[in-house]
Design a protein around this motif. Structure first.
Motif, PDB file in Angstrom:
ATOM      1  N   GLY A   9     -14.597  -5.621  31.707  1.00 15.70           N
ATOM      2  CA  GLY A   9     -13.717  -5.755  30.700  1.00 15.70           C
ATOM      3  C   GLY A   9     -12.428  -5.376  30.982  1.00 15.70           C
ATOM      4  N   PHE A  10     -12.016  -4.585  32.048  1.00 18.44           N
ATOM      5  CA  PHE A  10     -10.658  -4.398  32.370  1.00 18.44           C
ATOM      6  C   PHE A  10     -10.305  -5.701  32.713  1.00 18.44           C
ATOM      7  CE2 PHE A  10     -11.552   0.154  33.250  1.00 18.44           C
ATOM      8  CZ  PHE A  10     -10.414   0.486  32.410  1.00 18.44           C
ATOM      9  N   LEU A  11     -10.943  -6.678  33.604  1.00 19.76           N
ATOM     10  CA  LEU A  11     -10.508  -7.719  34.267  1.00 19.76           C
ATOM     11  C   LEU A  11     -10.026  -8.738  33.186  1.00 19.76           C
ATOM     12  CD1 LEU A  11     -12.615  -8.109  37.310  1.00 19.76           C
ATOM     13  CD2 LEU A  11     -10.129  -7.266  37.473  1.00 19.76           C
ATOM     14  N   VAL A  12     -10.838  -8.866  32.152  1.00 24.03           N
ATOM     15  CA  VAL A  12     -10.826  -9.612  30.965  1.00 24.03           C
ATOM     16  C   VAL A  12      -9.361  -9.495  30.201  1.00 24.03           C
ATOM     17  CG1 VAL A  12     -11.940 -10.429  28.880  1.00 24.03           C
ATOM     18  CG2 VAL A  12     -13.092 -10.413  31.040  1.00 24.03           C
ATOM     19  N   THR A  13      -9.282  -8.154  30.093  1.00 19.92           N
ATOM     20  CA  THR A  13      -8.207  -7.867  29.030  1.00 19.92           C
ATOM     21  C   THR A  13      -6.724  -7.389  29.498  1.00 19.92           C
ATOM     22  OG1 THR A  13      -8.909  -5.358  28.902  1.00 19.92           O
ATOM     23  CG2 THR A  13      -9.762  -6.768  27.248  1.00 19.92           C
ATOM     24  N   MET A  14      -7.040  -7.226  31.215  1.00 20.20           N
ATOM     25  CA  MET A  14      -5.786  -6.915  31.644  1.00 20.20           C
ATOM     26  C   MET A  14      -4.506  -7.966  31.573  1.00 20.20           C
ATOM     27  SD  MET A  14      -5.182  -6.394  35.755  1.00 20.20           S
ATOM     28  CE  MET A  14      -6.721  -5.075  35.816  1.00 20.20           C
ATOM     29  N   TRP A  15      -4.795  -9.200  31.563  1.00 18.14           N
ATOM     30  CA  TRP A  15      -3.865 -10.309  31.520  1.00 18.14           C
ATOM     31  C   TRP A  15      -3.648 -10.497  30.068  1.00 18.14           C
ATOM     32  CZ3 TRP A  15      -2.110  -9.541  36.038  1.00 18.14           C
ATOM     33  CH2 TRP A  15      -2.928  -9.340  37.103  1.00 18.14           C
ATOM     34  N   ARG A  16      -4.245  -9.921  29.077  1.00 15.15           N
ATOM     35  CA  ARG A  16      -3.977 -10.514  27.788  1.00 15.15           C
ATOM     36  C   ARG A  16      -3.538  -9.336  26.769  1.00 15.15           C
ATOM     37  NH1 ARG A  16      -9.902 -13.593  26.833  1.00 15.15           N
ATOM     38  NH2 ARG A  16      -9.686 -14.951  28.610  1.00 15.15           N
ATOM     39  N   PRO A  17      -2.177  -8.848  26.739  1.00 16.87           N
ATOM     40  CA  PRO A  17      -1.538  -7.771  26.340  1.00 16.87           C
ATOM     41  C   PRO A  17      -1.991  -7.655  24.721  1.00 16.87           C
ATOM     42  CG  PRO A  17      -0.062  -8.927  27.650  1.00 16.87           C
ATOM     43  CD  PRO A  17      -1.157  -9.892  27.606  1.00 16.87           C
ATOM     44  N   HIS A  18      -2.210  -8.686  24.075  1.00 18.46           N
ATOM     45  CA  HIS A  18      -2.288  -8.697  22.606  1.00 18.46           C
ATOM     46  C   HIS A  18      -3.942  -8.407  22.379  1.00 18.46           C
ATOM     47  CE1 HIS A  18      -4.387 -12.446  24.011  1.00 18.46           C
ATOM     48  NE2 HIS A  18      -5.226 -12.270  22.881  1.00 18.46           N
ATOM     49  N   ARG A  19      -4.583  -8.026  23.430  1.00 23.52           N
ATOM     50  CA  ARG A  19      -5.933  -7.261  23.167  1.00 23.52           C
ATOM     51  C   ARG A  19      -5.986  -5.972  23.650  1.00 23.52           C
ATOM     52  NH1 ARG A  19     -10.447 -11.471  25.359  1.00 23.52           N
ATOM     53  NH2 ARG A  19     -11.512  -9.953  24.527  1.00 23.52           N
TER      54      ARG A  19
ATOM     55  N   GLY B 109     -18.078  -9.978  15.576  1.00 23.42           N
ATOM     56  CA  GLY B 109     -17.672 -10.750  16.764  1.00 23.42           C
ATOM     57  C   GLY B 109     -16.793  -9.961  17.784  1.00 23.42           C
ATOM     58  N   LEU B 110     -16.688  -8.664  17.839  1.00 23.70           N
ATOM     59  CA  LEU B 110     -15.899  -7.704  18.674  1.00 23.70           C
ATOM     60  C   LEU B 110     -16.818  -7.352  19.738  1.00 23.70           C
ATOM     61  CD1 LEU B 110     -13.624  -5.911  15.951  1.00 23.70           C
ATOM     62  CD2 LEU B 110     -13.186  -7.858  17.099  1.00 23.70           C
ATOM     63  N   ASP B 111     -16.061  -7.121  20.827  1.00 24.65           N
ATOM     64  CA  ASP B 111     -16.777  -6.160  21.995  1.00 24.65           C
ATOM     65  C   ASP B 111     -16.786  -4.866  22.035  1.00 24.65           C
ATOM     66  OD1 ASP B 111     -18.200  -5.801  24.358  1.00 24.65           O
ATOM     67  OD2 ASP B 111     -16.679  -6.798  25.614  1.00 24.65           O
ATOM     68  N   PRO B 112     -18.001  -4.015  21.868  1.00 31.73           N
ATOM     69  CA  PRO B 112     -17.920  -2.449  21.770  1.00 31.73           C
ATOM     70  C   PRO B 112     -17.379  -2.034  23.144  1.00 31.73           C
ATOM     71  CG  PRO B 112     -20.228  -3.452  20.931  1.00 31.73           C
ATOM     72  CD  PRO B 112     -19.402  -4.723  21.497  1.00 31.73           C
TER      73      PRO B 112
END
Length: 380
Positions: free
Chosen positions: A147-157, A255-258
Motif C-alpha cells: 500500500g505504501f508503494l502504491v500510494t507514495m507516488w500518487r499524492p491525490h490519494r 470500491g475503496l481499499d481498507p
C-alpha cells in the motif's frame, strides 16, 4: 402370557413368540417421571431380541423421545427413526434425540493421557499457533508495504486529514503521561545508580549511567511499551468496531481499499509520532536523573551538563533513535491487523484488543534485545 404395564405408556409382554415391547399412550413431559422410572426398571430386560410394537404410540415430545432412546439404546433408536411407517416429524425427533445422545451422553470415554504427553501436546499447539500468527503478521506487513508503494507516488490519494488526526491522538495526547513516566524512571535510575556506586566511591558516574540508560534503551523502550498499550489497543478497537458493524465491508463495496484508508494513515502517524515522543522521553529521563543528582549528590547543574556532554556522544543518541521507527511500524501493524481479525462481536473486540497489546509488547522487547546484540557485535 405374563404382562407388565404402567399407566398409559408401555407394555412388556412375554408369550410363545418371544418378548414384545409395546409402546402405547402419550410419551410426553407430564408422564416423564413415571416413564423414566419404568424405563429404568425395564432397561436390563430390553435387548435386540425383544420385538417392538409402536402401533399404539400416542403423542411424543422431546422428553418422551429421550426416555425411548434410553430404553432402546442409541443404535435401535436410530433404526426406529428410519421406519417409514412413522410420521416424518416423529422420525426427525427421534433422530435428533438419538444424535444428541451419541454426541453428548454416550461418547467413548477417552483414556487419560500422561502429564508429559499432555504437556508436549500443548507445546505443539502453542508452536503451531505461533507460526500461524507469524505468517499472518508477515502477510499483513507485505500488504502494508505494498500500500505504501502504491500510494507514495500518487499524492491525490494521501489521507492528510486522517494522518494529522492520528498524529494528534497518538503523539500529542501522549506527551504528558510519557514525560511524567520518563521523569520518574529517570529519578529511580539515578537513585539506584548513586546507591550502587557509592560503595566504590564512584557516584559521579551516575551521570553516565543515566545518559547511557535513556539515550540507548529506556527512552525508546518506555515510549514503545507505552504506545503498545495505549495506541495498539486503540487501533484494534477502532478497526474492530468497524468490522463488527460491517463498515469495512461497506468500504470494499464502495470500491475503496481498507488498507489504504484505515491502515496507512495510522502507520504513518505512528512513524512520525514515536520518534518525537522518544526524544521527549529521553530528555525527561535525563532531567529526572539530573534532579536526583542535584538533590542527593549535591551536584551542580553545570557539572552535570559538563559531564553529560563530555561522556555522551552523538552515537548513543542515534543508536536509540534508530529503533524508534521499527518499533512504531510493528506496533501500528499489529494493532491494525488484530482489528481486521475481529469476528463481529463485542467479546471478539476485547479479545483481539488484549492480543494486540500483548503481541506489541512482546515484539518490542524481542526487537530491542536483538538490536542490543547487534549493537554489541558492531561495537556501537
Amino acid at each position: 402370557m405374563a404382562t407388565e404395564t404402567f399407566p398409559g405408556s408401555a407394555i412388556l409382554s412375554h408369550d410363545a413368540g418371544g418378548a414384545r415391547l409395546s409402546l402405547a399412550g402419550d410419551w410426553t413431559l407430564p408422564h416423564y417421571t413415571a416413564l423414566q422410572q419404568k424405563a429404568t426398571e425395564l432397561a436390563g430386560s430390553i435387548d435386540a431380541a425383544v420385538a417392538l410394537d409402536i402401533s399404539r404410540l400416542g403423542a411424543l415430545d422431546t422428553s418422551g423421545a429421550f426416555v425411548i432412546a434410553e430404553l432402546l439404546g442409541s443404535a435401535r433408536t436410530q433404526a426406529l427413526a428410519q421406519d417409514e411407517a412413522m410420521p416424518p416429524a416423529r422420525r426427525a425427533l427421534l433422530k435428533t434425540v438419538g444424535d444428541a445422545i451419541d454426541t453428548y451422553c454416550t461418547g467413548v470415554k477417552r483414556r487419560r493421557d500422561a502429564g508429559f504427553v499432555v504437556t508436549l501436546e500443548r507445546i505443539g499447539r502453542a508452536m503451531h499457533g505461533f507460526w500461524r500468527q507469524t505468517a499472518k503478521l508477515l502477510a499483513f506487513i507485505g500488504m502494508t508495504l505494498q500500500g505504501f508503494l502504491v500510494t507514495m507516488w500518487r499524492p491525490h490519494r494521501w489521507r492528510v486529514t486522517s494522518l494529522v488526526s492520528h498524529i494528534e491522538q497518538t503523539g500529542l495526547d501522549a506527551v504528558p503521561i510519557l514525560a511524567l513516566l520518563s521523569f520518574m524512571v529517570g529519578c529511580v535510575v539515578a537513585f539506584l545508580g548513586s546507591t550502587a556506586l557509592a560503595s566504590y566511591g564512584a557516584t559521579v558516574f551516575t551521570v553516565d549511567l543515566i545518559g547511557f540508560a535513556f539515550l540507548r534503551e529506556f527512552g525508546v523502550l518506555l515510549t514503545a511499551i507505552l504506545l503498545a498499550g495505549r495506541t495498539a489497543s486503540a487501533f484494534t478497537a477502532q478497526i474492530g468496531s468497524m468490522k463488527a458493524r460491517e463498515e469495512i465491508d461497506a468500504i470494499r463495496t464502495l470500491g475503496l481499499d481498507p488498507v489504504e484508508l484505515l491502515v496507512l494513515p495510522r502507520v504513518l502517524a505512528l512513524l512520525i509520532a514515536l520518534p518525537l515522543l522518544t526524544f521527549i522521553a529521553m530528555m525527561s529521563g535525563v532531567v529526572g536523573g539530573a534532579v536526583v543528582c542535584m538533590a542527593v549528590l549535591k551536584m551542580s547543574p553545570s557539572m552535570f551538563l559538563t559531564m553529560f556532554q563530555a561522556d555522551m556522544s552523538l552515537t548513543q543518541f542515534l543508536v536509540g533513535m534508530a529503533k524508534a521507527p521499527v518499533f512504531a511500524f510493528m506496533i501500528a501493524v499489529i494493532g491494525c491487523m488484530e482489528g481486521f481479525k475481529v469476528a463481529g462481536s463485542a467479546q471478539s473486540v476485547g479479545e483481539h484488543t488484549t492480543s494486540a497489546v500483548v503481541q506489541s509488547i512482546f515484539v518490542v522487547i524481542l526487537l530491542d534485545a536483538l538490536a542490543a546484540l547487534f549493537y554489541m557485535e558492531m561495537n556501537w
